[in-house]
Design an enzyme around this catalytic site. Structure first.
Site, PDB file in Angstrom:
ATOM      1  N   GLY A   1       0.798  -1.233   0.000  1.00  0.00           N
ATOM      2  CA  GLY A   1       0.000   0.000   0.000  1.00  0.00           C
ATOM      3  C   GLY A   1       0.821   1.268   0.000  1.00  0.00           C
ATOM      4  O   GLY A   1       0.362   2.322   0.447  1.00  0.00           O
TER       5      GLY A   1
ATOM      6  N   GLY B   1       2.569   2.439  -2.868  1.00  0.00           N
ATOM      7  CA  GLY B   1       2.866   2.933  -4.213  1.00  0.00           C
ATOM      8  C   GLY B   1       4.049   2.236  -4.849  1.00  0.00           C
ATOM      9  O   GLY B   1       4.592   2.704  -5.850  1.00  0.00           O
TER      10      GLY B   1
ATOM     11  N   SER C   1       0.569  -4.777  -5.043  1.00  0.00           N
ATOM     12  CA  SER C   1      -0.597  -5.574  -5.466  1.00  0.00           C
ATOM     13  C   SER C   1      -0.381  -6.135  -6.871  1.00  0.00           C
ATOM     14  O   SER C   1      -0.717  -7.295  -7.141  1.00  0.00           O
ATOM     15  CB  SER C   1      -1.896  -4.770  -5.380  1.00  0.00           C
TER      16      SER C   1
ATOM     17  N   ASP D   1       1.196  -0.582 -13.530  1.00  0.00           N
ATOM     18  CA  ASP D   1       1.862  -1.371 -12.485  1.00  0.00           C
ATOM     19  C   ASP D   1       2.107  -2.799 -12.956  1.00  0.00           C
ATOM     20  O   ASP D   1       3.192  -3.350 -12.794  1.00  0.00           O
ATOM     21  CB  ASP D   1       1.011  -1.410 -11.211  1.00  0.00           C
TER      22      ASP D   1
HETATM   23  O1  PMV Z   1      -1.209   1.808  -7.267  1.00  0.00           O
HETATM   24  P1  PMV Z   1      -0.138   2.840  -7.315  1.00  0.00           P
HETATM   25  O2  PMV Z   1       0.011   3.615  -6.048  1.00  0.00           O
HETATM   26  O3  PMV Z   1       1.149   2.294  -7.809  1.00  0.00           O
HETATM   27  O4  PMV Z   1      -0.579   3.943  -8.408  1.00  0.00           O
HETATM   28  C1  PMV Z   1      -0.752   3.597  -9.746  1.00  0.00           C
HETATM   29  C2  PMV Z   1      -0.614   4.761 -10.646  1.00  0.00           C
HETATM   30  C3  PMV Z   1      -1.858   5.589 -10.910  1.00  0.00           C
HETATM   31  O5  PMV Z   1      -1.554   6.358 -12.070  1.00  0.00           O
HETATM   32  C4  PMV Z   1      -2.140   6.553  -9.748  1.00  0.00           C
HETATM   33  C5  PMV Z   1      -3.095   4.742 -11.145  1.00  0.00           C
HETATM   34  C6  PMV Z   1      -3.063   3.942 -12.440  1.00  0.00           C
HETATM   35  O6  PMV Z   1      -3.882   3.016 -12.548  1.00  0.00           O
HETATM   36  O7  PMV Z   1      -2.263   4.255 -13.335  1.00  0.00           O
END
Ligand code: PMV
Length: 283
Positions: free
Chosen positions: A74, A76, A80, A123
Site C-alpha cells: 500500500g 505505491g 498488489s 503497475d
Molecule cells: O497503485 P499505485 O500507487 O502504484 O498507483 C498507480 C498509478 C496511478 O496512475 C495513480 C493509477 C493507475 O492506474 O495508473
C-alpha cells in the site's frame, strides 16, 4: 498439479502517474524488490487479503499459498500488481500451462481491477516485464521498453498507505478542470525520458512532477516534507511515487548516505533501491 512458484517485480513510477489514467505517457521501472508466491498441494490456506481473488486464480484441488514480499504494501511500490503477477504465474506453472503474454495480462488485470477499480495497467506492465518502460494505456496498451538507467534512489516511507482507487477517483472528480495539470505532467514525461542518463537534469524534473501532483491534490503534508527533507540532504530531485495520499517518496541521489541519515534523524523509514533490467531475478 504440482508445487510451483511465481514472481513479480515491485516498481517505482518515475514520472506520469495519474496523468497516465487520462492517456498520457508515464515512465516506470522495476526495482530490486518484489513478491514471490509459492503454491504447495495440500489443504487450501492463504493470506486473508487474497481470499476474495484466490478462487478465480488457483488451480483446482487444495493449495497452500505462501507469499514472501520485500515490498511494503500500500505504499505505491506496486505490491498488489507484483502479487497478482506472481499468483497468476504460480497458478499457471502449477497447471503446466504456458500463458501467452495477452492471457497473462488479462488474468493479472482482472485481479488489479478487483484491488483498484479501473487501473491504467502501468503497475502490472512493469511488474510482469521488469526493466524500465514507457507506458501508455490502451486498448491495446503501448509498452515501450527503455534501457535500464544506472540510477540510485532512496525511498522514504511516509508510514501511511494511500488507497489507489480513492486517489484516482479524487482526480476524476476534478476533471476536466484539472486537465491543464494532467497535460503538464504528460508533457514532462518525454523530457524526463531524455534525461534518464543525466541525474542532474532528471532530478529537477522529478521535483517539478511532484509539484504538479501536489496541484492535483494527491500529495499530503507528510509527503511534501519528505520531498523537502531529501532535497535539503542533497538529492537531485524527489517526488511522491504512485497514487499518493500516503505511500512513499523517491529521491534521486548520487550518494544515498546523507538522505538515509536525514531520514533516520527524522524517524522516517528509508531504503536504497535501484532500477533492475528485465531479466533480473526478483529477490
Ligand atoms: O497503485 P499505485 O500507487 O502504484 O498507483 C498507480 C498509478 C496511478 O496512475 C495513480 C493509477 C493507475 O492506474 O495508473
Amino acid at each position: 498439479m504440482r508445487a510451483s512458484t511465481g514472481r513479480g517485480h515491485g516498481k517505482l513510477i518515475l514520472a506520469g502517474e495519474h496523468a497516465v489514467v487520462y492517456g498520457y505517457p508515464a515512465l516506470a521501472t522495476a526495482i530490486d524488490r518484489g513478491v514471490r508466491v509459492q503454491l504447495d498441494p495440500g489443504p487450501t490456506t492463504c493470506p486473508p487479503a487474497l481470499e476474495r481473488v484466490i478462487a478465480s486464480v488457483l488451480p483446482e484441488g487444495g493449495f497452500t499459498v505462501s507469499v514472501t514480499s520485500t515490498l511494503p504494501a500500500g505504499r505505491g511500490l506496486g505490491s498488489s500488481a507484483a502479487l497478482a503477477v506472481a499468483l497468476v504465474r504460480a497458478a499457471a506453472a502449477a497447471r503446466l500451462e504456458a500463458l501467452s503474454p495477452h492471457e497473462e495480462w488479462q488474468r493479472v488485470f482482472s485481479i488489479e481491477e478487483h484491488f483498484h477499480g479501473t487501473p491504467s495497467g502501468i503497475d502490472q506492465a512493469v511488474s510482469a516485464r521488469g526493466g524500465l518502460i514507457r507506458y501508455r494505456r490502451g486498448p491495446p496498451p503501448q509498452i515501450t521498453p527503455l534501457p535500464s538507467p544506472d540510477l540510485r534512489f532512496v525511498v522514504l516511507d511516509s508510514g501511511t498507505s494511500g488507497e489507489t482507487s480513492v486517489m484516482v477517483r479524487s482526480v476524476a472528480a476534478q476533471h476536466p478542470s484539472n486537465e491543464p495539470t494532467l497535460r503538464a505532467i504528460g508533457e514532462l514525461v518525454p523530457r524526463a525520458e531524455a534525461a534518464l542518463t543525466d541525474p542532474a537534469k532528471l532530478g529537477p524534473l522529478l521535483t517539478h512532477n511532484h509539484h504538479l501532483l501536489r496541484r492535483l491534490g494527491v500529495s499530503t503534508p507528510a509527503l511534501d516534507e519528505l520531498v523537502q527533507l531529501a532535497l535539503d540532504a542533497g538529492a537531485y530531485g524527489a517526488k511522491l511515487s504512485g497514487a499518493g495520499g500516503g505511500g512513499v517518496v523517491l529521491a534521486l541521489v548520487d550518494e544515498p548516505d546523507p538522505v538515509l541519515r536525514a531520514a533516520e534523524r527524522a524517524g522516517v523509514a528509508s531504503f536504497v533501491c535501484r532500477p533492475v533490467p528485465p531479466d533480473a531475478e526478483v529477490p
